[in-house]
Design an enzyme around this catalytic site. Structure first.
Site: not given
Length: 424
Positions: A142, A149, A215, A217, A249, A253, A256, A269, A273, A374
């Site tokens: 990844d 971002h 996420e 992607e 993904d 948070r 992480q 993570k 996925t 975000e």
């Protein structure tokens, strides 16, 4: 060895003039509903199951699936048995000449009325099939290729420093993920548990993640392998990568944030996925190719090249049916060819079925951000949906990402990836 390149030798009578390509896009004898993501110029490949039958390969068009194995067998084409297998891997391993030949054959099938009699008996409603993971995933990498971002997260996590770290514009930053937890669209996502340290806690605690995120992607599917010790140059990108899928993904948070120093993402993570079930070929995406954004400072020679591909792709993020974001891929700083070159520059090899993803895609506007961290600015600026403030994902939420490429003749759909959050 099966030589699917012989498909080119089996091209049939050209379409009649009334089935030639029109100014508004390609014409087909099939009845394609308005707004369908899969027109006659898309033709993505996937693996489907019909009832209790064995999974096999199909191509999507409109709201139907072409069952490819019996069609290829009826036309006595080399390699028809590859489409009867429960994975795309054997097909992917054949390489670019076979990929291109197969696409030409598929285009003929849907544009040439002479093929109608052989194709029509093997059309299956998409609503009647269950989609499977389209390929057996080898390795998963990844990246972190969106400047918007990376800048947003830098401002969130390092408000008193430069948002981009010194290496970011010199190399495509990435990490190795967990291939065994890549799942097909529609798979429920179990809320992960792990260590986290709330800001007001003196010591870490263990429990379900409280800041579960999405996420958005774009994933690149490797077909042709490379040799250990031999880097893949940027100009060989199309010889190794067959096509793309949409990637979500999922990210915890809070887990992480506590674990990532000093070695980066791990349990926050690796729990799941999700990928979309249809693989859209690079040849189909050519109509949506756009230049890369300017790269300054200049990159090192192994990352430099002419006409490095990027794509004009629009994503939409739906939370329980509410549109919350629309990231734009064309803003992405690093090309997929550069990502592949960097992934292998130390001599690391790639294998058939490897997947590498762009990292979260975000644009310059607030409604173009590809993650809830975000969109809600770390949870401090909640979204309001149905009169309720929302920050991160809650149990029972259904998250769907759709995407389409913007081409001169209209939208070319990539399909969707969806997942429902279930309790830890």
């Amino acid at each position: 060895m099966v030589h699917l390149v012989r498909l080119l030798q089996h091209r049939r009578t050209p379409p009649r003039p009334d089935h030639a390509e029109a100014a508004g896009g390609p014409v087909t004898w099939l009845d394609i509903p308005a707004g369908s993501p899969f027109g006659p110029d898309s033709l993505p490949l996937g693996v489907f199951r019909l009832g209790d039958e064995e999974p096999r390969v199909g191509a999507a068009i409109g709201d139907q699936v072409i069952d490819l194995a019996p069609v290829a067998s009826a036309q006595m084409l080399d390699g028809s048995q590859l489409f009867a297998r429960p994975s795309l891997n054997d097909f992917l391993a054949l390489g670019r000449p076979a990929w291109r030949a197969t696409r030409e054959w598929l285009l003929d099938l849907v544009r040439n009325e002479n093929d109608r009699d052989v194709v029509e008996p093997h059309l299956i409603p998409r609503s009647a099939v269950t989609m499977q993971l389209p390929f057996e995933v080898g390795d998963y990498v990844d990246f972190y290729a969106s400047e918007h971002h990376a800048t947003n997260l830098g401002r969130l996590f390092r408000p008193d420093s430069e948002p981009l770290l010194p290496n970011w514009k010199h190399l495509p930053v990435g990490y190795h993920g967990r291939a065994g937890t890549i799942v097909a669209s529609g798979t429920d996502i179990v809320r992960p548990s792990g260590q986290r340290k709330p800001p007001d806690a003196a010591a870490p605690v263990f429990g379900p993640s409280q800041r579960l995120d999405v996420e958005v992607e774009l994933g690149y599917v490797v077909g042709t392998p490379s040799t250990l010790g031999r880097p893949v140059p940027v100009e060989d990108f199309r010889d190794h990568v067959y096509g793309v899928v949409i990637v979500n993904d999922w990210s915890a948070r809070d887990i992480q944030a506590w674990e990532y120093v000093p070695l980066g993402p791990f349990l926050g993570k690796s729990f799941a996925t999700s990928i979309s079930p249809w693989v859209v070929s690079l040849d189909a995406l050519d109509a949506a190719a756009v230049p890369l954004p300017p790269q300054d400072p200049p990159v090192l020679p192994y990352l430099a090249g002419e006409h490095l591909p990027n794509y004009d792709i629009t994503f939409e993020v739906l939370l329980n049916g509410h549109r919350v974001s629309s990231p734009q891929y064309q803003e992405t700083y690093w090309s997929p060819a550069q990502m592949l070159a960097h992934l292998t520059v130390n001599g690391a090899s790639i294998r058939t079925g490897d997947l590498y993803a762009s990292g979260t895609i975000s644009g310059p506007e607030p409604d173009q951000r590809g993650s809830f961290i975000e969109l809600t600015w770390g949870g401090r600026e909640p979204l309001v949906l149905d009169g309720k403030e929302r920050t991160f994902l809650e149990d029972g939420d259904v998250l769907t990402i759709t995407a389409w490429a913007n081409t001169p003749t209209g939208r070319l759909g990539l399909g969707e990836v969806t997942g429902r959050i279930v309790p830890a």
